[in-house]
Write an enzyme that holds these catalytic residues in place. Structure first.
Site, PDB file in Angstrom:
ATOM      1  N   GLY A   1     -17.769  84.296 -53.305  1.00 22.07           N
ATOM      2  CA  GLY A   1     -18.692  85.017 -55.050  1.00 22.07           C
ATOM      3  C   GLY A   1     -18.755  84.109 -55.932  1.00 22.07           C
ATOM      4  N   ARG A   2     -18.317  83.116 -56.230  1.00 19.82           N
ATOM      5  CA  ARG A   2     -17.849  82.224 -56.978  1.00 19.82           C
ATOM      6  C   ARG A   2     -18.895  80.855 -57.057  1.00 19.82           C
ATOM      7  NH1 ARG A   2     -11.935  80.955 -59.138  1.00 19.82           N
ATOM      8  NH2 ARG A   2     -11.813  81.155 -56.566  1.00 19.82           N
TER       9      ARG A   2
ATOM     10  N   CYS B   1     -10.487  95.057 -55.575  1.00 27.26           N
ATOM     11  CA  CYS B   1     -10.279  94.710 -56.884  1.00 27.26           C
ATOM     12  C   CYS B   1      -8.944  94.313 -58.272  1.00 27.26           C
ATOM     13  CB  CYS B   1     -11.672  95.536 -57.985  1.00 27.26           C
ATOM     14  SG  CYS B   1     -11.711  95.239 -60.113  1.00 27.26           S
TER      15      CYS B   1
ATOM     16  N   ASP C   1     -11.940  80.980 -51.825  1.00 24.58           N
ATOM     17  CA  ASP C   1     -12.521  79.707 -51.726  1.00 24.58           C
ATOM     18  C   ASP C   1     -13.018  79.167 -51.402  1.00 24.58           C
ATOM     19  OD1 ASP C   1     -10.852  80.003 -54.188  1.00 24.58           O
ATOM     20  OD2 ASP C   1      -8.679  78.552 -52.697  1.00 24.58           O
TER      21      ASP C   1
ATOM     22  N   ASN D   1     -12.896  86.095 -47.591  1.00 26.04           N
ATOM     23  CA  ASN D   1     -13.285  84.872 -48.689  1.00 26.04           C
ATOM     24  C   ASN D   1     -12.610  85.111 -49.856  1.00 26.04           C
ATOM     25  OD1 ASN D   1     -13.553  87.799 -51.848  1.00 26.04           O
ATOM     26  ND2 ASN D   1     -14.471  85.690 -51.445  1.00 26.04           N
TER      27      ASN D   1
ATOM     28  N   PRO E   1     -20.247  91.344 -54.091  1.00 26.51           N
ATOM     29  CA  PRO E   1     -20.378  92.019 -55.862  1.00 26.51           C
ATOM     30  C   PRO E   1     -19.351  91.213 -56.466  1.00 26.51           C
ATOM     31  CG  PRO E   1     -18.804  93.321 -54.120  1.00 26.51           C
ATOM     32  CD  PRO E   1     -18.920  91.831 -53.407  1.00 26.51           C
TER      33      PRO E   1
END
Length: 340
Positions: A245-246, A118, A223, A221, A19
């Site tokens: 994610g990224r 977060c 890197d 999660n 997300p």
């Protein structure tokens, strides 16, 4: 109250799209799902949604778009066998109860996830998300309040600590609540995304889970930008899967098992499709400038890509984006791939 825990049914390793605020709306999820190979992408998430906002007669109108699923995305979810999870955050158990009932009754999600990871300062100041690591009793109350008010599996996405790793102690607290799954970002709150992720924390988490004789899936999660890195991470740590994610900003075909290099034309056609879907979905409800964070996703690793991206950043409409891309392809009939 749980009817089905899909997390237990997915063949491991489990691959998940993270997300991300102003990123993983129904439009971008559709783009990613469409490019994915069947069974390569297993779960997608909504943007995180405030339980306080969902429970407020005025506030609800401001956050409800975060839970939107377009019909075209719904078809792809079914076709590709991808599960979709609504992510929520907040600090009050009674709001979690109310928001959970609302989501479960009014939407068609496969699961609910609680954001306890977060690290954004304005959220942490309110005591939400990763701040809950320092408030384990409240964290438990939020998990239980959510589980008690839905038939859907409830997972938790979190980090390893606040200013130092508290992986074993904190994860024990979370696992005692029997969530359907845990997604562990291998960084602390203070790490943000600046310091390297500590993959060893995942090994610690898996060892603790096993010592508790639990079969709760733990997804890693931090890197992990490619499928090869994901496989290495799983081999080194014993994780049950990976959340990306990224990495999706480097390759929108990240979940495509063919692992091939896509042509500049393919990338730009996908950019156009994304832009059209965004405008068609949100019209004036969302600012067109939100799209600009995505342009670099598609304008990478080919000649003159940086120049095109610079021009696209000035665009304010679908028409202009289409014209810029058409002119670029006409002026550059033979584009070469550039390794970076």
């Amino acid at each position: 109250m749980l009817h089905n825990n899909f997390w237990q049914d997915i063949h491991q390793p489990i691959y998940v799209l993270a997300p991300m605020e102003d990123v993983t709306d129904t439009v971008f999820r559709e783009i990613v799902i469409d490019t994915a190979s069947p069974q390569t992408l297993n779960v997608v998430y909504t943007e995180f949604c405030s339980t306080d906002g969902l429970c407020h007669p005025v506030g609800q109108k401001k956050v409800i778009h975060r839970l939107q699923i377009n019909p075209s995305e719904r078809l792809l979810l079914k076709e590709k066998g991808v599960k979709i999870v609504a992510q929520i955050w907040g600090t009050r158990p009674e709001k979690f109860s109310q928001a959970t009932r609302f989501i479960s009754n009014e939407f068609d999600f496969d699961g609910i996830d609680i954001n306890m990871g977060c690290p954004v300062k304005k959220i942490v100041k309110q005591g939400g998300c990763s701040a809950l690591i320092n408030n384990p009793q409240l964290a438990k109350e939020l998990i239980l309040a959510t589980k008690e008010n839905t038939h859907l599996p409830v997972s938790v996405k979190t980090r390893t600590g606040i200013s130092f790793h508290q992986t074993e102690e904190w994860l024990t607290n979370v696992l005692e609540c029997q969530p359907a799954a845990v997604i562990l970002h291998c960084r602390t709150q203070s790490d943000q995304s600046e310091r390297p992720a500590d993959w060893n924390q995942m090994s610690i988490a898996i060892a603790r889970r096993n010592k508790m004789a639990s079969n709760i899936p733990i997804i890693g999660n931090g890197d992990i930008f490619t499928m090869q890195q994901a496989k290495t991470f799983i081999e080194l740590t014993g994780a049950d899967g990976v959340m990306f994610g990224r990495g999706i900003f480097q390759n929108p075909w990240l979940f495509n098992s063919e692992n091939m290099e896509h042509s500049p034309e393919e990338k730009l056609n996908l950019l156009l499709k994304h832009t059209f879907l965004f405008v068609d979905t949100w019209k004036s409800a969302k600012n067109f400038s939100i799209l600009k964070r995505f342009f670099k996703v598609y304008t990478r690793n080919f000649e003159n890509a940086a120049k095109l991206n610079s021009e696209l950043m000035k665009a304010e409409s679908l028409t202009v984006v289409r014209l810029l891309i058409d002119h670029f392809l006409e002026a550059n009939p033979t584009l070469n791939h550039i390794d970076t």
